[in-house]
Design an enzyme around this catalytic site. Sequence first.
Site, mmCIF file in Angstrom:
data_model
loop_
_atom_site.group_PDB
_atom_site.id
_atom_site.type_symbol
_atom_site.label_atom_id
_atom_site.label_comp_id
_atom_site.label_asym_id
_atom_site.label_seq_id
_atom_site.Cartn_x
_atom_site.Cartn_y
_atom_site.Cartn_z
ATOM 1 N N GLY A 45 0.845 -1.186 0.000
ATOM 2 C CA GLY A 45 0.000 0.000 0.000
ATOM 3 C C GLY A 45 0.878 1.233 0.000
ATOM 4 O O GLY A 45 2.029 1.202 -0.416
ATOM 5 N N GLY A 47 3.317 4.012 1.222
ATOM 6 C CA GLY A 47 4.360 4.230 2.224
ATOM 7 C C GLY A 47 4.815 2.944 2.872
ATOM 8 O O GLY A 47 4.595 1.857 2.372
ATOM 9 N N HIS A 63 9.723 -4.103 -3.487
ATOM 10 C CA HIS A 63 9.100 -3.296 -4.541
ATOM 11 C C HIS A 63 9.332 -1.812 -4.271
ATOM 12 O O HIS A 63 9.752 -1.062 -5.146
ATOM 13 C CB HIS A 63 7.602 -3.622 -4.593
ATOM 14 N N ASP A 64 9.081 -1.383 -3.023
ATOM 15 C CA ASP A 64 9.273 0.026 -2.660
ATOM 16 C C ASP A 64 10.736 0.439 -2.795
ATOM 17 O O ASP A 64 11.045 1.530 -3.278
ATOM 18 C CB ASP A 64 8.788 0.287 -1.232
#
Length: 139
Positions: A45, A47, A63-64
């Site tokens: 999601g 942050g 991924h982030d």
Amino acid sequence: MRTLWIMAVLLVGVEGNLVQFETLIMKIAGRSGVWYYGSYGCYCGSGGQGRPQDASDRCCFVHDCCYGKVTDCDPKADVYTYSEENGVVVCGGDDPCKKQICEVRQGCGNLLPRHKDTYEHNILVFPAKTFAKKESEPC
């Protein structure tokens, strides 16, 4: 139905072309990315902070981190080209920037189905800001 539409409209700007990523996850994982991963763990999601809670959350963490390494383009707006072959995301197109975006999402899209059996419903809508007090891992 109206609530779902409003939620989708609001989330489109949160993490890039969410509609395209949602389609990718639906094709590969066979489940909705918005409903299953939109607020899952500490990193799925918008942050993220703290330590990833399980394998799916770790996928979102990676991924982030990878998003931060995409250069010379806007991973939150650009549309990339991909196909699905035998349940695996295959990136296409000639634009190196868009290919980077696809490769970030490809990694997550290909990993999430592997962790369906370990998905923890108790960390869906996990209030990361409250409970993920441990220091975040470096990327």
